[in-house]
Enzyme design. Structure first.
Site: not given
Ligand code: SER
Length: 318
Positions: A8, A11, A34, A142, A146
């Protein structure tokens, strides 16, 4: 860390972490990878690079073998708001890449860093000075990737002895590569609007406090943690790290000290607002401070001064 693979590399974090690591460990010892290939500019010209689609374990294994990698930085992820719009993609990239990295790390005995996030917390987590070890249970995909990532990384450490380490990043503010699809992106975009003389339309409402961090501190944290004496680490995946917490009004007021004519209006994004409301207002990072010496260098005013200085040059040169 002697031979490093950054997955990555194009990024938001990777585009700055790669040159930062090359500077410390030597240009030939840091491979930039990447799925967007060939890489452009300095990332390609300054050192080795290769194509890796992190959802394909074979791509990672080939690079690890070829370059005799001992440490992998796995930065492949879909940020929070984009992942809410495309949950399967969020899961497949977040967890697919992580599992592939964990398996390759186990087989080839490499260390592995995969960032976690403030997104790993949820609505029922204590929001102020969020403890290191507390209730998590996020409801965003998300956040779910995590938390799963934290648990899987700890599993590979305890079960197989893989040297996995991680931090829960706050929103990262940087001036090289824009983030995309995140809830905290507003805190980067606002600086661009300020230097371009444009009105900024803020997607989060006044009073929405979130932890944020300037990129130099975020980079320093990664290296410091990966170089830390393992005997001192009581935690691994993942450490709370914090440097500043602010809401849009505080950020706006700070920028106006330098750009007094700058205007901000609110245009709320309900998806991002709901996500932000479920995240900590501020995290307690004393475990990172005690176990590996975490100490940030930037606060809101020092960061703002630097962001505006760099972006003014960047914007006048495009
Ligand atoms: N910066 C990320 C987001 O806003 C959070 O870790 O998704």
């Amino acid at each position: 860390m002697k031979k490093i693979l950054v997955i990555g590399a194009c990024g938001q974090i990777g585009s700055e972490l790669t040159p930062y690591l090359r500077n410390i460990y030597g240009v030939n010892n840091v491979v930039a990878a990447d799925c967007i290939y060939p890489l452009k500019g300095e990332l390609r010209e300054a050192g080795p690079s290769c194509k890796i689609d992190a959802t394909q374990a074979e791509d990672i294994a080939i690079a690890v073998k070829k370059y005799e990698i001992d440490t992998i930085f796995n930065l492949a992820a879909i940020l929070s708001a984009k992942a809410e719009a495309t949950p399967m993609l969020g899961w497949n990239v977040g967890i697919g890449a992580l599992l592939n990295c964990l398996e390759v790390a186990r087989e080839y005995k490499t260390a592995l860093f995969t960032p976690s996030s403030i997104g790993a917390f949820g609505q029922d987590t204590p929001h102020d000075q969020t403890p290191q070890d507390t209730l998590q249970r996020p409801r965003t995909i998300y956040g779910i990737t995590k938390v799963t990532g934290e648990l899987l990384s700890d599993y590979y450490f305890h079960r197989y002895g893989v040297d996995t380490r991680s931090v829960r990043y706050p929103g990262i503010i940087s001036n090289v590569t824009l983030p995309g699809g995140g809830t905290t992106d507003y805190a980067v975009e606002i600086y661009y609007a300020a230097v371009k003389g444009e009105t900024f339309y803020c997607p989060l409402k006044a009073g929405t406090f979130l932890d944020m961090m300037y990129m130099p501190d975020a980079l320093h944290a990664i290296v410091q943690l990966m170089e830390a004496d393992p005997a001192k680490l009581k935690h691994r995946n993942a450490f709370n790290i914090a440097s500043m917490s602010f809401d849009p009004e505080m950020l706006y007021a700070e920028i106006r000290k330098h750009e007094p004519d700058f205007k901000m209006e609110y245009r709320l994004d309900s998806v991002r607002q709901a996500i932000a409301d479920s995240w900590p207002n501020s995290m307690d990072d004393h475990c990172a401070r005690e176990e590996w010496g975490w100490k940030p260098s930037y606060n809101l005013d020092k960061m703002t001064e630097d962001m505006l200085k760099v972006l003014r040059t960047k914007v006048t040169h495009v």
